[in-house]
Design an enzyme around this catalytic site. Structure first.
Site, PDB file in Angstrom:
ATOM      1  N   CYS A  32       0.827  -1.204   0.000  1.00 37.49           N
ATOM      2  CA  CYS A  32       0.000   0.000   0.000  1.00 37.49           C
ATOM      3  C   CYS A  32       0.864   1.259   0.000  1.00 37.49           C
ATOM      4  CB  CYS A  32      -0.898  -0.005   1.237  1.00 37.49           C
ATOM      5  SG  CYS A  32      -1.753   1.542   1.552  1.00 37.49           S
ATOM      6  N   TYR A  70      -5.597   6.943  -8.735  1.00 37.42           N
ATOM      7  CA  TYR A  70      -6.790   6.173  -8.362  1.00 37.42           C
ATOM      8  C   TYR A  70      -8.031   6.741  -9.042  1.00 37.42           C
ATOM      9  CZ  TYR A  70      -4.228   3.658  -4.721  1.00 37.42           C
ATOM     10  OH  TYR A  70      -3.340   2.853  -4.052  1.00 37.42           O
TER      11      TYR A  70
END
Length: 354
Positions: free
Chosen positions: A61, A192
Site C-alpha cells: 500500500c 486512483y
C-alpha cells in the site's frame, strides 16, 4: 461455509468502481494522535511511549509505505514495532497471511479488522493501513496516515536516531503544505481517480488532471534535487511511493498511460535518486505491489492475472541528480542497514536480487 463460498461472499467486486461516477476517496479517519505530553486517550491524545504501539503497514500500500519509510529514516524501529500484512485481501481487508500461523506475532490477530472492532465494534468505514494499534489492549489508535508520519517527525524526536533528517522543517511547512496538497489530490489520489473512474467522462477528466500535475512536477524537479530544495523532506516521501508504483501498476492497470515514468527525465532521475537512498528503495516490494493491485481490484482486473513485467533493474541505473547539488540527509547521515527481519524478500526488488 466452503472456501469458494467465503471468497464469493467477501469479494471486492463492486467495491472500487461505481458505474457512471467519479472516484471519491473517503478521507475521514480516526483522528486520535500520539503526542509528546499526550494525557487522555479517551479524548484522542495518546502519550509517546516506546513499546506501547505497533504500526501495521502493508508493503503493498502506498499510504502505508510512507510510514515504513519515515519510521526507518528517523530510526524508530526500536520504539515502534511493525506488523506487515500480506499484499492481498478481501472486502474485510488486511490479513497477516505472511506470518506463521496466519497471525501477527505480537497482536495475535488474523485480520487487522479485529483491532478496529476491538475499539469500535460497529466501525463503519474501510479497515485501512497504515494503522497504529496499542499492543496491550489490541485496539486501534489511529489510521490517519497523513498525520502519522508528521507526528513521527515532530512528536517522537526524543527517540530519533543520531543524524536523523528533519523531514518537516518549520521554515518550509507553509510551502510544503501547498505542495503536499497538490501532490495528494492530483497525483497520489489522481492515479486512483483514473483507475476507478466509472465513466469515460470521469476518466478523461482525471487523466488530464493527473498529467497536468505530472508535467508541473517534471518542471519543478528540473531545477532542484528534491521537492523542497536540497534535502529530503516529508514531501519527497509522499511523492516517492506513487512514483515507485507508476510503471509497474498505474501506467497499465490504472490506464495512466500517456507515457511511462521512465520517459520523464527529471521525474525518473528523481525517483531513482530516492530509490537508491537508504530508507526509500529498500522498503519497496515490487512483487507485493503488483500482487495487491492486480489481485484485489477485481473491478478492473477480473482475471486477477499478475503481469510479469516490467523489467525493474533500471531502478539501479545512474541518475545524475548530484549535479543539482544538495544531499539527501543534509547535515545528518543515512540510516544503517535494514534489520534482517524487515528486509524485502530476495527477488522482489533489484536491491535484493534472487
Amino acid at each position: 461455509m466452503s472456501q469458494s463460498q467465503a471468497s464469493t461472499e467477501f469479494s471486492t467486486k463492486g467495491a472500487y468502481v461505481h458505474t457512471g461516477e467519479e472516484f471519491n476517496r473517503d478521507t475521514h479517519y480516526i483522528e486520535d494522535r500520539i503526542l509528546r505530553g499526550g494525557d487522555n486517550p479517551n479524548e484522542g491524545r495518546w502519550p509517546v511511549e516506546p513499546g506501547r504501539y505497533r504500526l501495521v503497514a502493508a508493503r503493498a500500500c502506498p499510504w502505508a509505505n510512507r510510514t515504513i519509510i519515515v519510521r526507518r529514516l528517523l530510526g524508530l524501529e526500536d520504539v515502534i514495532s511493525i506488523g506487515m500484512p500480506g499484499p492481498t485481501h478481501d472486502v474485510r481487508s488486511w490479513t497477516f497471511d505472511l506470518d506463521d500461523g496466519g497471525k501477527d506475532p505480537v497482536l495475535g490477530i488474523e485480520r487487522l479488522q479485529e483491532a478496529y472492532f476491538k475499539r469500535f465494534p460497529d466501525y463503519p468505514r474501510g479497515i485501512t493501513v497504515p494503522a497504529i494499534v496499542e499492543v496491550a489492549s489490541g485496539a486501534v489508535v489511529t489510521n490517519n496516515y497523513p498525520q502519522i508520519t508528521l507526528d513521527f517527525a515532530t512528536e517522537w524526536t526524543e527517540y530519533h536516531r543520531e543524524g536523523a533528517p528533519d523531514l518537516y522543517p518549520e521554515h518550509l511547512r507553509e510551502e510544503m503544505a501547498a505542495v503536499n496538497k497538490r501532490v495528494f489530490t492530483e497525483v497520489n489520489n489522481g492515479v486512483y481517480r483514473c483507475g476507478f473512474a466509472g465513466s469515460q467522462e470521469a476518466y478523461d477528466k482525471a487523466y488530464d488532471r493527473l498529467w497536468t500535475a505530472m508535467d508541473w512536477l517534471e518542471e519543478r524537479l528540473g531545477t532542484r534535487r528534491y521537492l523542497m530544495g536540497d534535502t529530503i523532506t516529508e514531501a519527497d516521501v509522499r511523492l516517492f511511493t506513487t512514483l515507485a508504483r507508476f510503471d509497474p501498476v498505474y501506467h497499465g492497470h490504472f490506464k495512466c498511460n500517456r507515457n511511462k515514468l521512465t520517459e520523464m527525465p527529471a521525474l525518473w532521475g528523481y525517483a531513482r535518486d530516492l530509490f537508491q537512498t537508504p530508507g526509500f528503495g529498500d522498503t519497496i516490494d515490487f512483487e507485493q505491489i503488483k500482487a495487491h493491485y492486480y489481485v484485489v481490484h477485481e473491478d478492473i482486473n477480473p482475471t486477477r492475472i499478475i503481469p510479469q513485467g516490467p523489467d525493474l533493474s533500471n531502478w539501479l541505473s545512474e541518475h545524475g541528480r548530484e549535479s543539482l547539488g544538495g544531499s539527501p540527509f543534509g547535515d545528518g547521515v543515512a540510516p544503517g542497514p535494514v534489520r534482517g527481519d524487515e528486509r524485502v524478500a530476495a527477488g522482489h526488488n533489484p536491491l535484493y536480487p534472487a
